[in-house]
Design an enzyme around this catalytic site. Sequence first.
Site, mmCIF file in Angstrom:
data_model
loop_
_atom_site.group_PDB
_atom_site.id
_atom_site.type_symbol
_atom_site.label_atom_id
_atom_site.label_comp_id
_atom_site.label_asym_id
_atom_site.label_seq_id
_atom_site.Cartn_x
_atom_site.Cartn_y
_atom_site.Cartn_z
ATOM 1 N N LYS A 1 1.019 -1.353 -0.045
ATOM 2 C CA LYS A 1 -0.396 0.271 0.107
ATOM 3 C C LYS A 1 0.555 1.191 -0.199
ATOM 4 C CE LYS A 1 -3.642 1.794 2.720
ATOM 5 N NZ LYS A 1 -5.030 2.124 3.568
ATOM 6 N N GLU B 1 -18.764 -5.600 11.734
ATOM 7 C CA GLU B 1 -19.709 -4.755 12.627
ATOM 8 C C GLU B 1 -20.787 -5.630 13.048
ATOM 9 O OE1 GLU B 1 -18.008 -1.876 9.059
ATOM 10 O OE2 GLU B 1 -19.319 -3.868 9.360
ATOM 11 N N ARG C 1 -24.936 -1.742 8.918
ATOM 12 C CA ARG C 1 -24.647 -3.457 8.868
ATOM 13 C C ARG C 1 -25.062 -4.711 9.605
ATOM 14 N NH1 ARG C 1 -19.171 -3.687 5.529
ATOM 15 N NH2 ARG C 1 -20.435 -4.752 3.579
#
Length: 653
Positions: free
Chosen positions: A287, A376, A404
């Site tokens: 990344k 979640e 969610r």
Amino acid sequence: MNITPGPLLQNIDSPADLKKLNREQLHQVCDELRQYIIDVVSVYGGHFAASLGVVELSVALHYAYNTPYDQLVWDVGHQAYGHKILTGRRDAFPTNRKYNGLSGFPKRTESEYDTFGVGHSSTSISAALGMAMAAKYKGEDRKSVAVIGDGSMTAGMAFEAMNHAGVADADMLIILNDNCMSIDPNVGALKEYLTDITTSQTYNKFRDDVWTLLGKLPVGKNFSRDMASKLEAGVKGMVNRHSNLFEALNLRYFGPIDGHNITKLVDTLKDLRQIPGPKILHIVTVKGKGYALAEKDQTKWHAPGLFDKVTGEIYKKAYTAPQPPKYQDVFGHTMIELAEKNDKIMGVTPAMPSGSSLKFMMEQMPNRAFDVGICEQHAGTVSAGLATQGMRVFCNIYSSFMQRAYDQVVHDIAIQKLPVVLCLDRAGLVGEDGPTHHGAYDIPYFRCIPNMVISAPMNEQELRNLMYTAQLESNQSPFVIRYPRGEGVMPEWRTPFEEITIGKGRKIKDGKEVAILSFGHPGNFATTAIRELRTEGIDPAHYDMRFVKPIDEELLHEVFSKYKHVITVEDGTIVGGFGSAVVEFMAKHRYQASVTILGIPDRIVEHGTLKELYRECEYDAIAIAAAVRSAVKATGTSVSTAVNGSGELTIAG
């Protein structure tokens, strides 16, 4: 500022143009694409490190596949900048995340190459599988590819999709982009598992030998492709126990390979395009690849804001006076203060320790604050489990992500009346992240659930006091505290804790003719509007209601007994929200008044700065002042309901 792309990139207006280049030129395309992303984001802002890490993958996918006929689904979308630039949006890219500009995420209405709108993680495999199943049903030779990060793989939805993909017999490829990062470093057993695969020297040598062998074996009546597949599977089973996770789900596993080797990627993707059925390619990337500072501190450079690309200096606003902190930081530091006083307090967040500022507690009290991954639902239920054992759990989830875990709040928390504190960061409009991240709906979707306490602070002091109140033994209910993204209003915010009576608001000032009832941070917009109105001789009352459930009926009786016009202001949808609760009270008690509801309209609100969006939705200080002026001038007693273009709802009775 005019930013010019490199000589090859400036002639790529679609993947068709990319395919005209020879393979040797792809290295230069990658270099130019990476540099263009750095140039534009440094000047105009946006997500940064994620897209740098998949430059080679973006080029290889559009080179090897026939997009947009072949369906390419990017998970989350932080990583899709290169994809956007290669698919006809290069010149518009500087408008990325700007008001009326390109979306920061793939968006179906923006381009035919954006096959699925994303913003929340872990949806790509399910979406791509649905596309692959449709292609099979229609008899189309259409390929489906899902690009998912290893962080997104921690979500249960990704495993549900892989479980189905293994038996659906659909032609799809899952690309697992493994960089050990989502926004913060990844956590959990899956991270360790992928690390084992990546670093296993025995497996990697054997894998290369097997691939070479299979590439040389003749395929005919004496040695079929089916036999080759069985040999491949058998060797994998003997040599690499780690691959069994994916193989056990009936996904053919390939990799890991270097995700920055463009030649290897193109060759591999072209080969995999010819292999039918469900399969997974594991690539290893960095990344922030190509920008040294982003490679070194990937969390900081996930979305750094504007910066000097040469020195790496991240530009900060110039302040001449002490500034208020962000609400998230007030939450983070207050958690530590409360936890030092109450050893039952614990913190939980699903993969957002930096964004929520729970990282402060995780650093100081690692045995009492937890990042559970992008999960979640799990965050909600593990918080409920802790609460059954007497823990006082602060579960911090962004408002839009809380959607969610709705079932978990209903079934596992509310029905059992467990005192979990649900801290909804980024409640209301969030700005440049746009509609997938706006926290517009939490007030109505929580207000309809029994046993819930729903609150919102007008400032930092109230946030601290609501947190203090929620963790007291006297509170035995699920307790929602919603607060917005960004800065508050109190530079001197470390005030002593005070208990707030649940369900009680406060009267900020008396007034004449008109009463403004605010819920949460927009109360500050009302305060600004009142200052302006008083210079015009208009003097509205102002009530900071603090709670929408239970709502302060004593204050509401006072309001409807004294004022002919009532204006409600909230940073949430006007459908079923705070204003609706006020109107329900008015109807129940048969009061007669004109009520104007200001808030987020009943439509999808796109991206822009917070100031631009508050103005568009007409509940900033200017809009509140205008509503008060209109109320003062209004006459008539007929019952009417009207919604204007901005979503403002007016009810007169």
